[in-house]
Design a protein around this motif. Structure first.
Motif, PDB file in Angstrom:
ATOM      1  N   GLY A  53       9.448   9.618   2.220  1.00 20.58           N
ATOM      2  CA  GLY A  53       8.904  10.140   3.462  1.00 20.58           C
ATOM      3  C   GLY A  53       7.397  10.129   3.581  1.00 20.58           C
ATOM      4  N   LEU A  54       6.715   9.386   2.716  1.00 19.81           N
ATOM      5  CA  LEU A  54       5.248   9.312   2.801  1.00 19.81           C
ATOM      6  C   LEU A  54       4.808   8.481   4.001  1.00 19.81           C
ATOM      7  N   PRO A  55       3.652   8.803   4.575  1.00 18.81           N
ATOM      8  CA  PRO A  55       3.115   7.952   5.644  1.00 18.81           C
ATOM      9  C   PRO A  55       2.952   6.500   5.195  1.00 18.81           C
ATOM     10  N   LEU A  56       2.549   6.304   3.909  1.00 20.19           N
ATOM     11  CA  LEU A  56       2.376   4.932   3.430  1.00 20.19           C
ATOM     12  C   LEU A  56       2.500   4.870   1.907  1.00 20.19           C
ATOM     13  N   VAL A  57       3.325   3.928   1.437  1.00 21.91           N
ATOM     14  CA  VAL A  57       3.343   3.546   0.019  1.00 21.91           C
ATOM     15  C   VAL A  57       2.792   2.131  -0.058  1.00 21.91           C
ATOM     16  N   PHE A  58       1.755   1.959  -0.861  1.00 24.28           N
ATOM     17  CA  PHE A  58       1.115   0.653  -1.056  1.00 24.28           C
ATOM     18  C   PHE A  58       1.656   0.071  -2.358  1.00 24.28           C
ATOM     19  N   LEU A  59       2.629  -0.829  -2.228  1.00 20.50           N
ATOM     20  CA  LEU A  59       3.280  -1.446  -3.388  1.00 20.50           C
ATOM     21  C   LEU A  59       2.599  -2.768  -3.690  1.00 20.50           C
ATOM     22  N   ARG A  60       1.872  -2.807  -4.797  1.00 19.78           N
ATOM     23  CA  ARG A  60       1.074  -3.969  -5.154  1.00 19.78           C
ATOM     24  C   ARG A  60       1.884  -4.936  -6.008  1.00 19.78           C
ATOM     25  N   ARG A  61       1.792  -6.235  -5.667  1.00 21.33           N
ATOM     26  CA  ARG A  61       2.598  -7.249  -6.357  1.00 21.33           C
ATOM     27  C   ARG A  61       1.732  -8.373  -6.940  1.00 21.33           C
ATOM     28  N   GLY A  62       0.474  -8.094  -7.206  1.00 20.34           N
ATOM     29  CA  GLY A  62      -0.394  -9.090  -7.812  1.00 20.34           C
ATOM     30  C   GLY A  62      -0.561 -10.319  -6.941  1.00 20.34           C
ATOM     31  N   ALA A  63      -0.369 -11.494  -7.535  1.00 22.37           N
ATOM     32  CA  ALA A  63      -0.547 -12.753  -6.812  1.00 22.37           C
ATOM     33  C   ALA A  63       0.432 -12.912  -5.655  1.00 22.37           C
ATOM     34  N   GLU A  64       1.527 -12.158  -5.678  1.00 17.81           N
ATOM     35  CA  GLU A  64       2.518 -12.246  -4.604  1.00 17.81           C
ATOM     36  C   GLU A  64       2.181 -11.343  -3.421  1.00 17.81           C
ATOM     37  N   GLY A  65       1.070 -10.644  -3.484  1.00 19.55           N
ATOM     38  CA  GLY A  65       0.647  -9.828  -2.361  1.00 19.55           C
ATOM     39  C   GLY A  65       1.072  -8.378  -2.495  1.00 19.55           C
ATOM     40  N   SER A  66       1.489  -7.783  -1.396  1.00 18.82           N
ATOM     41  CA  SER A  66       1.849  -6.371  -1.404  1.00 18.82           C
ATOM     42  C   SER A  66       2.920  -6.095  -0.359  1.00 18.82           C
ATOM     43  N   ASN A 120      -7.311  -1.571  -8.013  1.00 18.18           N
ATOM     44  CA  ASN A 120      -8.182  -0.470  -7.598  1.00 18.18           C
ATOM     45  C   ASN A 120      -8.955  -0.806  -6.330  1.00 18.18           C
ATOM     46  N   SER A 121      -9.505  -2.021  -6.278  1.00 16.90           N
ATOM     47  CA  SER A 121     -10.299  -2.414  -5.112  1.00 16.90           C
ATOM     48  C   SER A 121      -9.432  -2.529  -3.870  1.00 16.90           C
ATOM     49  N   SER A 122      -8.220  -3.069  -4.023  1.00 18.10           N
ATOM     50  CA  SER A 122      -7.332  -3.173  -2.871  1.00 18.10           C
ATOM     51  C   SER A 122      -6.906  -1.788  -2.395  1.00 18.10           C
ATOM     52  N   SER A 123      -6.685  -0.875  -3.308  1.00 19.10           N
ATOM     53  CA  SER A 123      -6.299   0.487  -2.946  1.00 19.10           C
ATOM     54  C   SER A 123      -7.405   1.168  -2.150  1.00 19.10           C
ATOM     55  N   GLY A 124      -8.649   0.992  -2.588  1.00 25.95           N
ATOM     56  CA  GLY A 124      -9.768   1.575  -1.851  1.00 25.95           C
ATOM     57  C   GLY A 124      -9.822   1.076  -0.419  1.00 25.95           C
ATOM     58  N   ALA A 125      -9.630  -0.224  -0.245  1.00 27.88           N
ATOM     59  CA  ALA A 125      -9.660  -0.800   1.102  1.00 27.88           C
ATOM     60  C   ALA A 125      -8.514  -0.289   1.961  1.00 27.88           C
ATOM     61  N   VAL A 126      -7.336  -0.147   1.357  1.00 21.61           N
ATOM     62  CA  VAL A 126      -6.173   0.353   2.102  1.00 21.61           C
ATOM     63  C   VAL A 126      -6.407   1.798   2.543  1.00 21.61           C
ATOM     64  N   LEU A 127      -6.994   2.611   1.681  1.00 22.77           N
ATOM     65  CA  LEU A 127      -7.324   3.985   2.070  1.00 22.77           C
ATOM     66  C   LEU A 127      -8.230   3.977   3.295  1.00 22.77           C
ATOM     67  N   TYR A 128      -9.268   3.154   3.251  1.00 23.75           N
ATOM     68  CA  TYR A 128     -10.196   3.082   4.382  1.00 23.75           C
ATOM     69  C   TYR A 128      -9.468   2.670   5.659  1.00 23.75           C
ATOM     70  N   GLY A 129      -8.682   1.603   5.574  1.00 18.42           N
ATOM     71  CA  GLY A 129      -7.962   1.118   6.750  1.00 18.42           C
ATOM     72  C   GLY A 129      -7.013   2.154   7.314  1.00 18.42           C
ATOM     73  N   PHE A 130      -6.316   2.852   6.437  1.00 19.82           N
ATOM     74  CA  PHE A 130      -5.373   3.885   6.860  1.00 19.82           C
ATOM     75  C   PHE A 130      -6.098   5.008   7.598  1.00 19.82           C
ATOM     76  N   CYS A 131      -7.201   5.472   7.026  1.00 14.39           N
ATOM     77  CA  CYS A 131      -7.949   6.572   7.633  1.00 14.39           C
ATOM     78  C   CYS A 131      -8.586   6.177   8.964  1.00 14.39           C
ATOM     79  N   GLU A 132      -8.888   4.890   9.122  1.00 20.41           N
ATOM     80  CA  GLU A 132      -9.483   4.420  10.362  1.00 20.41           C
ATOM     81  C   GLU A 132      -8.435   4.083  11.414  1.00 20.41           C
ATOM     82  N   GLY A 133      -7.160   4.240  11.077  1.00 27.87           N
ATOM     83  CA  GLY A 133      -6.100   4.081  12.057  1.00 27.87           C
ATOM     84  C   GLY A 133      -5.563   2.682  12.245  1.00 27.87           C
ATOM     85  N   PHE A 134      -5.830   1.787  11.296  1.00 33.54           N
ATOM     86  CA  PHE A 134      -5.312   0.427  11.408  1.00 33.54           C
ATOM     87  C   PHE A 134      -3.832   0.380  11.035  1.00 33.54           C
TER      88      PHE A 134
END
Length: 297
Positions: free
Chosen positions: A202-215, A242-256
């Motif tokens: 029930g989380l607003p977003l789970v960011f499942l990272r898959r390396g070279a296969e994306g997310s 870590n870097s991708s997670s930081g960007a996702v946090l930013y995007g989420f908070c900005e409403g994307f």
């Protein structure tokens, strides 16, 4: 600051499985997550413990990138130095050169973050499932406007820990985890089963990272597959998550949208794995290219 990165800043010495060694580059989950957000936003700061020698080692990099050092707390004479050993199967081992007690002394504690919960828009936390730590963080979050992302440490991802992890994550906004850690935590191997399980959280977003296969960007209602960036020369995979997670946090908070958040994450990851350690400078040209790739230019 609108965005706070709560994690480590260390010196990494990287040893690859093929025998290559890279000595003394800026590292730590916090530094990489900081870069992940910095590509999109100037209003970001790292909040963590460091050694008294940190400015002499990394001060020039901070100043070149116009980053605030106000969130850094001197907790020892020396900044942690970590040896990262990669293995043939892609797994890695991290060994603190000055010992685990020194590393623990430097780590961010909840009390270091209390003030930020009153004003921040987004807070990134890289941590295991330490119950005492999270009890205090959740207390701060209760009356806070900040959205919180938990990027879980791999040492907390085992099946017997499932209930505890789910209970903590369920009180947060974004949960970031890679596919290998998910297999160990959930006891499931099929991607579709893993996605369905996270949807029950029930989380607003789970960011499942898959390396070279994306997310996969997982909400209770949908799962959006986002590919990794193409044409990227991978010099060093350290810090991609870590870097991708930081960007996702930013995007989420900005409403994307989840898809745009995922694309932003893949772009920040590509930036950080294209050289050893973090980029020497995050330039306006890099930012413009990133915005063009997401259609935000």
């Amino acid at each position: 600051m609108r965005y706070i990165i709560a994690s480590t800043a260390v010196t990494d010495e990287i040893r690859f499985a093929d025998g290559r060694n890279v000595e003394k580059v800026a590292g730590g989950a916090g530094i990489y997550a900081l870069c992940g957000v910095k590509l999109w936003c100037d209003d970001v700061m790292l909040a963590t413990g460091v050694g008294a020698d940190f400015d002499s080692i990394y001060g020039d990099w901070y100043r070149k990138n116009n980053l605030s050092m106000e969130g850094l707390i001197i907790k020892d004479e020396k900044t942690p130095h970590t040896v990262i050993q990669y293995f043939e199967d892609g797994e890695r081992e991290e060994i603190p050169l000055y010992g685990p007690d020194h590393y623990k002394k430097i780590e961010t504690v909840p009390e270091d973050l209390e003030g930020y919960f009153k004003s921040a828009k987004g807070i990134y936390i890289f941590k295991n499932s330490d119950e005492k730590y999270w009890k205090q963080i959740l207390k701060y979050k209760k009356n806070s406007p900040a959205k919180v992302m938990w990027e879980i440490g791999s040492d907390a991802t085992f099946e017997e820990n499932y209930s505890l992890v789910k209970g903590i994550a369920g009180q947060l906004d974004i949960f970031s985890i890679n596919i290998g850690e998910s297999v160990k935590l959930l006891g499931k191997k099929e991607l579709t089963d893993i996605i369905k399980e996270y949807q029950t959280w029930g989380l607003p977003l789970v960011f499942l990272r898959r390396g070279a296969e994306g997310s996969v960007m997982i909400t209770p209602e949908e799962a959006v597959y986002v590919p990794s960036q193409t044409g990227v020369h991978v010099a060093d995979p350290t810090g991609g998550g870590n870097s991708s997670s930081g960007a996702v946090l930013y995007g989420f908070c900005e409403g994307f949208s989840p898809e745009i958040c995922g694309i932003m994450g893949s772009i920040s990851a590509a930036m950080c794995i294209s050289q050893y350690g973090v980029p020497e400078e995050i330039t306006e040209e890099m930012r413009e290219n990133a915005r063009e790739k997401t259609g935000l230019a």
